[in-house]
Each structure stands twice: as structure tokens, then as C-alpha cells.
Design a protein around this motif. Structure first.
Motif, PDB file in Angstrom:
ATOM      1  N   PHE A  13      -4.929   8.653  -1.959  1.00  0.00           N
ATOM      2  CA  PHE A  13      -2.698   8.091  -2.223  1.00  0.00           C
ATOM      3  C   PHE A  13      -2.240   8.923  -3.522  1.00  0.00           C
ATOM      4  CE2 PHE A  13      -4.865   4.315  -1.059  1.00  0.00           C
ATOM      5  CZ  PHE A  13      -4.370   3.896  -0.041  1.00  0.00           C
ATOM      6  N   PHE A  14      -3.500   9.796  -3.911  1.00  0.00           N
ATOM      7  CA  PHE A  14      -2.367  10.844  -4.874  1.00  0.00           C
ATOM      8  C   PHE A  14      -1.568  11.839  -4.370  1.00  0.00           C
ATOM      9  CE2 PHE A  14      -5.186   8.653  -7.595  1.00  0.00           C
ATOM     10  CZ  PHE A  14      -3.877   7.894  -8.856  1.00  0.00           C
ATOM     11  N   ASP A  15      -2.520  12.507  -3.161  1.00  0.00           N
ATOM     12  CA  ASP A  15      -2.560  13.398  -2.104  1.00  0.00           C
ATOM     13  C   ASP A  15      -1.178  13.428  -1.350  1.00  0.00           C
ATOM     14  OD1 ASP A  15      -4.256  15.607  -3.546  1.00  0.00           O
ATOM     15  OD2 ASP A  15      -5.543  14.237  -1.703  1.00  0.00           O
ATOM     16  N   VAL A  19      -3.543   1.888   3.156  1.00  0.00           N
ATOM     17  CA  VAL A  19      -3.751   0.437   1.995  1.00  0.00           C
ATOM     18  C   VAL A  19      -4.097  -0.530   2.586  1.00  0.00           C
ATOM     19  CG1 VAL A  19      -2.177  -1.323   0.945  1.00  0.00           C
ATOM     20  CG2 VAL A  19      -1.956   1.044   0.458  1.00  0.00           C
ATOM     21  N   ARG A  20      -4.018  -0.666   4.205  1.00  0.00           N
ATOM     22  CA  ARG A  20      -4.661  -1.834   4.932  1.00  0.00           C
ATOM     23  C   ARG A  20      -5.729  -1.073   4.812  1.00  0.00           C
ATOM     24  NH1 ARG A  20       0.249  -1.116   8.013  1.00  0.00           N
ATOM     25  NH2 ARG A  20      -0.909  -0.563   8.910  1.00  0.00           N
ATOM     26  N   ARG A  21      -6.545   0.163   5.408  1.00  0.00           N
ATOM     27  CA  ARG A  21      -7.798  -0.127   5.748  1.00  0.00           C
ATOM     28  C   ARG A  21      -8.306   0.547   4.289  1.00  0.00           C
ATOM     29  NH1 ARG A  21      -7.334   4.458  10.323  1.00  0.00           N
ATOM     30  NH2 ARG A  21      -6.280   3.026  12.400  1.00  0.00           N
ATOM     31  N   SER A  22      -8.100   0.655   3.144  1.00  0.00           N
ATOM     32  CA  SER A  22      -9.017   0.806   2.199  1.00  0.00           C
ATOM     33  C   SER A  22      -9.535  -0.019   1.027  1.00  0.00           C
ATOM     34  CB  SER A  22      -8.018   1.762   1.067  1.00  0.00           C
ATOM     35  OG  SER A  22      -7.447   2.606   1.392  1.00  0.00           O
ATOM     36  N   PHE A  23     -10.797  -0.565   0.410  1.00  0.00           N
ATOM     37  CA  PHE A  23     -11.539  -1.443  -0.009  1.00  0.00           C
ATOM     38  C   PHE A  23     -10.720  -1.196  -1.178  1.00  0.00           C
ATOM     39  CE2 PHE A  23     -14.270  -3.276  -2.291  1.00  0.00           C
ATOM     40  CZ  PHE A  23     -14.251  -4.644  -1.687  1.00  0.00           C
ATOM     41  N   ASP A  69      -2.372  -1.871  -7.704  1.00  0.00           N
ATOM     42  CA  ASP A  69      -2.324  -2.781  -7.138  1.00  0.00           C
ATOM     43  C   ASP A  69      -2.009  -2.153  -5.461  1.00  0.00           C
ATOM     44  OD1 ASP A  69      -1.554  -5.391  -6.578  1.00  0.00           O
ATOM     45  OD2 ASP A  69      -0.051  -4.822  -6.349  1.00  0.00           O
ATOM     46  N   ARG A  70      -1.831  -2.829  -4.862  1.00  0.00           N
ATOM     47  CA  ARG A  70      -1.437  -2.367  -3.112  1.00  0.00           C
ATOM     48  C   ARG A  70       0.351  -2.866  -3.454  1.00  0.00           C
ATOM     49  NH1 ARG A  70      -6.214  -2.776   0.306  1.00  0.00           N
ATOM     50  NH2 ARG A  70      -8.456  -2.936  -0.718  1.00  0.00           N
ATOM     51  N   GLY A  71       0.530  -4.119  -4.021  1.00  0.00           N
ATOM     52  CA  GLY A  71       1.478  -3.862  -3.981  1.00  0.00           C
ATOM     53  C   GLY A  71       2.668  -2.721  -4.572  1.00  0.00           C
ATOM     54  N   ASP A  72       2.720  -2.465  -5.906  1.00  0.00           N
ATOM     55  CA  ASP A  72       2.682  -0.999  -6.325  1.00  0.00           C
ATOM     56  C   ASP A  72       2.543  -0.066  -5.751  1.00  0.00           C
ATOM     57  OD1 ASP A  72       3.327  -2.986  -8.491  1.00  0.00           O
ATOM     58  OD2 ASP A  72       1.781  -2.282  -9.320  1.00  0.00           O
ATOM     59  N   ILE A  73       2.017   0.456  -4.529  1.00  0.00           N
ATOM     60  CA  ILE A  73       1.675   1.447  -4.046  1.00  0.00           C
ATOM     61  C   ILE A  73       2.495   1.283  -2.938  1.00  0.00           C
ATOM     62  CG2 ILE A  73       0.062   2.536  -2.170  1.00  0.00           C
ATOM     63  CD1 ILE A  73      -1.864   1.500  -4.137  1.00  0.00           C
ATOM     64  N   LYS A  74       3.041   0.304  -1.817  1.00  0.00           N
ATOM     65  CA  LYS A  74       3.735  -0.036  -0.952  1.00  0.00           C
ATOM     66  C   LYS A  74       5.467   0.497  -1.020  1.00  0.00           C
ATOM     67  CE  LYS A  74       1.140  -3.484   1.554  1.00  0.00           C
ATOM     68  NZ  LYS A  74       0.931  -4.478   2.050  1.00  0.00           N
ATOM     69  N   ASP A  75       5.367   0.093  -2.780  1.00  0.00           N
ATOM     70  CA  ASP A  75       6.602  -0.084  -3.376  1.00  0.00           C
ATOM     71  C   ASP A  75       7.003   1.220  -3.612  1.00  0.00           C
ATOM     72  OD1 ASP A  75       6.900  -2.911  -2.845  1.00  0.00           O
ATOM     73  OD2 ASP A  75       6.558  -3.568  -4.466  1.00  0.00           O
TER      74      ASP A  75
END
Length: 218
Positions: free
Chosen positions: A15-17, A68-72, A77-83
Motif C-alpha cells: 500500500f505504501f508503494d 483493500v478488498r483482497r487483503s486480509f 484501517d481500510r476506510g482510512d486507506i480508501k479515504d
């Protein structure tokens, strides 16, 4: 028990990449937008650079949302990643809207304050590109994250002040009793100022998202 299990699982650091790749598109597009605002015959070429990098940014955003959908396990937080990725993408979307307006009205000359606002877009993009990698270790970088987010807020404040000055200058130049009464020039100029301010506003949104992530994870 679930918390221990999650702690033992490898984090999805890719994700960071992706965030960093996206932030690099922001810099290239911001610099191209700044070049657009210098005017002249190269305006269409630099507009195209913004359009191409907006498409690249969209592809990276789609990668993040799919991951986000595929990662366990996600780094936060997933919502924070999306936002966060959406706010980053909103910034380059606004750059794209700016050059679309430039292309629509076939503009080749820009007011000095528009050019200065282009500089604030570049400044905000570079600060964002410095800020995003710090998410890889939020705790140790908390102080620097605060410094950069505050710097982005100050850039947004300067941009807002430039927009106000620019609109006043347009009004004075085009009001019927003191200028040439060119209402269309005022409307177009006001639209460009509005788009530029929206770009910097979106960078402030990115800073706010990252501030929120830091608060939740320190």
C-alpha cells in the motif's frame, strides 16, 4: 485471540508503494499545470501532460481499492486507506478539471496571481509527496507529519488569499464603470481561480486524512 493472529500476519506494505507512486503523479501533474499557467504556445502540450497523469493516478487508485478488498491484513484501517487514496486522487482530478477549462476556453494568457497559485499547487504536491512515505512508520515520524500537514494548511491559506485578490482584480478590470465591461472574461477568469483553489483545498484534505490516520495509530 484475533488480535494476536493479526499481529503475526505479514502487513500489506505494498500500500505504501502505491501511495508513493500516486504522490509522484501529483508532482508531475502539478508542475505541468504550473507550466500551463505560464501561457504561450506550449499550453496544449502541458495540458496533455496533466490529462495523462490523471489517468495514471486513476489506475493507481483502482489498484489500491482492489488491494483493500483482497487483503486480509492492511497497515491501517481500510476506510482510512480508501479515504486517503481518494483524497489524493481528488487533487489530481481537480488539476484535470482546471486544464479542461483551459482547453475549453482556448486560453493562452493567464493573470499573474493565477501563475502564483500554480506555484502553491506545486508546493502542496511536493509537501504531500514528502508526507506520504512517513505513513510507513507513523509513530517515529509523528512530529514531522505534524509539521508537514501544518505547512500544507498554510499553503492553502495563501492560495485562498491569492484567489480573493485575483477575483477583486478581475472585478475591477471588467466592471462596466471602470473597465471594458467584459463579463465573459470575468466569468472565465473566476472559474480558473476557483479550480485552482479547489486543487489546493484537496491537498489540504489529504493532509487532514493523514493527520487522522496518525492520531488513530500513534
Amino acid at each position: 485471540m484475533l488480535g494476536w493472529f493479526r499481529a503475526l500476519m505479514p502487513r500489506e506494505d505494498r500500500f505504501f508503494d502505491m501511495f508513493e507512486r500516486h504522490s509522484r503523479t501529483l508532482i508531475v501533474a502539478a508542475e505541468a499545470l504550473h507550466s500551463v499557467l505560464q501561457g504561450g504556445p506550449d499550453v496544449p502540450r502541458y495540458c496533455q501532460v496533466v490529462v495523462e497523469h490523471e489517468r495514471e493516478a486513476d489506475e493507481i487508485t483502482a489498484e489500491v481499492l482492489l488491494a483493500v478488498r483482497r487483503s486480509f491484513i492492511t497497515p491501517f484501517d481500510r476506510g482510512d486507506i480508501k479515504d486517503l487514496i481518494q483524497s489524493m486522487d481528488d487533487a489530481i482530478d481537480q488539476m484535470n478539471k482546471t486544464v479542461k477549462a483551459v482547453q475549453l476556453y482556448e486560453l493562452r494568457r493567464f493573470e499573474p496571481l493565477m501563475q502564483e497559485m500554480g506555484g502553491t499547487v506545486v508546493e502542496a504536491a511536493k509537501l504531500t509527496a514528502e508526507l506520504v512515505p512517513l505513513l510507513n512508520a507513523v509513530g517515529p515520524h509523528a512530529s514531522r507529519i505534524n509539521q508537514i500537514t501544518e505547512a500544507i494548511t498554510r499553503v492553502e491559506g495563501r492560495s485562498d488569499e491569492m484567489q480573493e485578490r485575483g477575483l477583486k482584480a478581475l472585478y475591477r478590470a471588467h466592471r462596466r464603470d471602470g473597465g471594458d465591461g467584459d463579463a465573459m472574461s470575468y466569468i472565465i477568469g473566476a472559474e480558473i481561480y476557483g479550480h485552482l483553489e479547489d486543487v489546493v483545498d484537496r491537498f489540504e484534505d489529504v493532509a487532514n486524512e493523514i493527520s487522522g490516520i496518525m492520531i488513530e495509530n500513534v
